[in-house]
Design a protein around this motif. Structure first.
Motif, PDB file in Angstrom:
ATOM      1  N   TYR A 236       0.569  -1.016  -0.172  1.00 43.18           N
ATOM      2  CA  TYR A 236       0.353  -0.359  -0.165  1.00 43.18           C
ATOM      3  C   TYR A 236       0.780   1.967   0.087  1.00 43.18           C
ATOM      4  O   TYR A 236       2.173   1.418   0.760  1.00 43.18           O
ATOM      5  N   HIS A 237       1.089   2.538  -1.128  1.00 41.13           N
ATOM      6  CA  HIS A 237       1.622   3.323  -1.290  1.00 41.13           C
ATOM      7  C   HIS A 237       0.977   4.277  -1.535  1.00 41.13           C
ATOM      8  O   HIS A 237       0.382   4.458  -3.043  1.00 41.13           O
ATOM      9  N   CYS A 238       1.063   5.347  -0.729  1.00 38.48           N
ATOM     10  CA  CYS A 238       0.603   6.625  -1.737  1.00 38.48           C
ATOM     11  C   CYS A 238       1.028   7.875  -2.626  1.00 38.48           C
ATOM     12  O   CYS A 238       2.648   8.087  -1.375  1.00 38.48           O
ATOM     13  N   ASP A 239       1.735   7.982  -3.149  1.00 40.02           N
ATOM     14  CA  ASP A 239       2.363   8.764  -3.659  1.00 40.02           C
ATOM     15  C   ASP A 239       2.053  10.421  -4.045  1.00 40.02           C
ATOM     16  O   ASP A 239       2.358  10.781  -5.186  1.00 40.02           O
ATOM     17  N   CYS A 240       0.878  10.701  -3.721  1.00 41.41           N
ATOM     18  CA  CYS A 240       0.385  11.943  -3.441  1.00 41.41           C
ATOM     19  C   CYS A 240       1.975  13.037  -2.806  1.00 41.41           C
ATOM     20  O   CYS A 240       2.973  12.204  -1.684  1.00 41.41           O
ATOM     21  N   SER A 241       1.880  14.187  -2.869  1.00 40.31           N
ATOM     22  CA  SER A 241       3.281  15.528  -2.952  1.00 40.31           C
ATOM     23  C   SER A 241       2.661  16.780  -2.970  1.00 40.31           C
ATOM     24  O   SER A 241       0.801  16.755  -3.261  1.00 40.31           O
ATOM     25  N   ALA A 267      -4.954  27.639   2.337  1.00 38.21           N
ATOM     26  CA  ALA A 267      -5.787  26.289   2.471  1.00 38.21           C
ATOM     27  C   ALA A 267      -4.902  23.851   3.148  1.00 38.21           C
ATOM     28  O   ALA A 267      -4.049  24.549   2.461  1.00 38.21           O
ATOM     29  N   GLU A 268      -6.090  23.771   2.914  1.00 36.00           N
ATOM     30  CA  GLU A 268      -5.265  22.712   3.387  1.00 36.00           C
ATOM     31  C   GLU A 268      -6.149  21.293   2.770  1.00 36.00           C
ATOM     32  O   GLU A 268      -7.632  21.362   2.381  1.00 36.00           O
ATOM     33  N   VAL A 269      -4.970  20.732   1.871  1.00 41.50           N
ATOM     34  CA  VAL A 269      -5.782  19.949   1.264  1.00 41.50           C
ATOM     35  C   VAL A 269      -5.485  18.050   1.719  1.00 41.50           C
ATOM     36  O   VAL A 269      -4.584  18.026   2.433  1.00 41.50           O
ATOM     37  N   CYS A 270      -6.966  17.907   1.693  1.00 46.85           N
ATOM     38  CA  CYS A 270      -6.424  16.622   2.710  1.00 46.85           C
ATOM     39  C   CYS A 270      -6.448  15.220   1.434  1.00 46.85           C
ATOM     40  O   CYS A 270      -7.032  15.056   0.283  1.00 46.85           O
ATOM     41  N   CYS A 271      -5.274  14.108   1.122  1.00 51.59           N
ATOM     42  CA  CYS A 271      -5.374  13.050   0.499  1.00 51.59           C
ATOM     43  C   CYS A 271      -6.182  12.389   0.688  1.00 51.59           C
ATOM     44  O   CYS A 271      -6.203  11.280   1.197  1.00 51.59           O
ATOM     45  N   GLN A 272      -7.352  12.007  -0.430  1.00 48.49           N
ATOM     46  CA  GLN A 272      -7.916  11.120   0.200  1.00 48.49           C
ATOM     47  C   GLN A 272      -7.788  10.010  -0.022  1.00 48.49           C
ATOM     48  O   GLN A 272      -7.942   8.589   0.709  1.00 48.49           O
ATOM     49  N   PHE A 273      -6.169   9.445  -0.527  1.00 40.97           N
ATOM     50  CA  PHE A 273      -5.468   7.835  -0.106  1.00 40.97           C
ATOM     51  C   PHE A 273      -5.215   7.916   0.970  1.00 40.97           C
ATOM     52  O   PHE A 273      -4.880   6.648   1.054  1.00 40.97           O
ATOM     53  N   ASP A 275      -4.745  10.094   3.580  1.00 46.24           N
ATOM     54  CA  ASP A 275      -5.477  11.206   4.956  1.00 46.24           C
ATOM     55  C   ASP A 275      -4.349  12.300   5.021  1.00 46.24           C
ATOM     56  O   ASP A 275      -4.289  12.595   5.996  1.00 46.24           O
ATOM     57  N   LYS A 276      -3.439  12.377   4.131  1.00 49.64           N
ATOM     58  CA  LYS A 276      -2.091  12.934   4.716  1.00 49.64           C
ATOM     59  C   LYS A 276      -3.265  14.462   4.390  1.00 49.64           C
ATOM     60  O   LYS A 276      -2.939  14.920   3.210  1.00 49.64           O
TER      61      LYS A 276
END
Ligand SMILES: [Zn+2]
Length: 294
Positions: A236-241, A267-273, A275-276
């Motif tokens: 399980y790996h999220c590659d969001c940045s 702004a605070e953007v939460c990654c759906q994958f 939660d970061k």
């Protein structure tokens, strides 16, 4: 047993099987999203399928997305895989929980709903991704994928996926297989694998018994000479940045960005994958406002 996936084909080239153990993937997803058991099974099954299909992607940057969008209370179920079978996913409502079905299984079909669509999106880095779409059959994930392969890819397949949630709500074991009858297979091949699938029984039982992917392949392809490809170890790996999130903000346009600056000043953007939370200051937003093209 560490998560891994094997791809195998009969030496005659008529049947292909992908089998996977995905216990860690499903448990990591559950911890990240705090899934209810039903949501855990729904997303876990989708992640297991995405990892197996992802393991067959050819290009290094290719990605696969499975989207189950039914009329049930869970909303959307999304699973994404890259070509190394690393996956990420989420559910519209991660806390939805339904009573067990009569057979003792988690009611994934009830959560997803029977009316709606399964979209299979393959992104090969071209201008437009390749999208295949079919109606949902049961919302149970595996049956919907079986139908997708028959209808959209004319590839007779058997898809089996299982996620067992323990009493303490952690994932006890998870895995599955995809068996496909390739062009050139004889009627006798089909009869043979149909019989084997019947004998193998429920996939949840196999993974509960601790069967390895190779065990599952050899049960399904009993009597065939089997060739294995190198196994893959999916995670399980999220590659969001922050960079990617910045691009998403820029794409909403000058007017929307101005609105955020005036209303919130940040702004605070939460990654759906995963939660970061990615934070953007007023100065950063003003910079984006300048760059935005629309
Ligand atoms: Zn993320």
């Amino acid at each position: 047993m560490k998560d891994y996936i094997v791809n195998a084909i009969t030496s005659c080239g008529s049947i292909r099987v992908i089998a996977a153990v995905t216990t860690d993937i499903c448990e990591n997803a559950r911890k990240l999203h705090d899934f209810s058991p039903t949501a855990c099974a729904a997303v876990g099954r989708a992640l297991t399928a995405a990892a197996m299909i992802g393991s067959t992607l050819k290009g290094e940057d290719d990605t696969l997305t499975l989207q189950f969008k039914g009329n049930g209370p869970i909303g959307r179920v999304i699973a994404v895989s890259d070509s190394k079978a690393n996956v990420k996913g989420y559910a519209g409502d991660p806390f939805v929980d339904l009573p067990l079905k009569k057979n003792g299984h988690l009611d994934v079909g009830g959560a997803v709903g029977k009316q709606g669509y399964l979209s299979v999106i393959r992104d090969f880095g071209l201008k437009e991704p390749y999208v295949g779409q079919v109606e949902l059959v049961t919302g149970e994930i595996a049956e919907d994928l079986t139908y997708y392969y028959a209808k959209s890819e004319q590839l007779p397949s058997a898809v089996a996926l299982g996620v067992i949630v323990d009493k303490d709500l952690t994932v006890k074991s998870a895995g599955g297989f995809i068996l496909q009858v390739l062009p050139g297979a004889m009627d006798e091949d089909i009869d043979r694998v149909e019989k084997a699938i019947g004998e193998v029984g429920e996939v949840t039982k196999l993974i509960e018994e601790g069967k390895t992917p190779e065990d599952i392949v050899s049960m399904l392809l009993k009597g065939y000479e089997i060739e294995y490809f190198d196994p893959m170890e999916p995670e399980y790996h999220c590659d969001c940045s922050k960079d990617r999130m910045a691009r998403a903000i820029i794409s909403i346009g000058k007017e929307e960005i101005r609105k955020i600056i005036e209303e919130d000043g940040k702004a605070e953007v939460c990654c759906q994958f995963c939660d970061k939370k990615h934070l953007f200051t007023k100065e950063e937003l003003e910079e984006f406002e300048k760059i935005a093209t629309k």
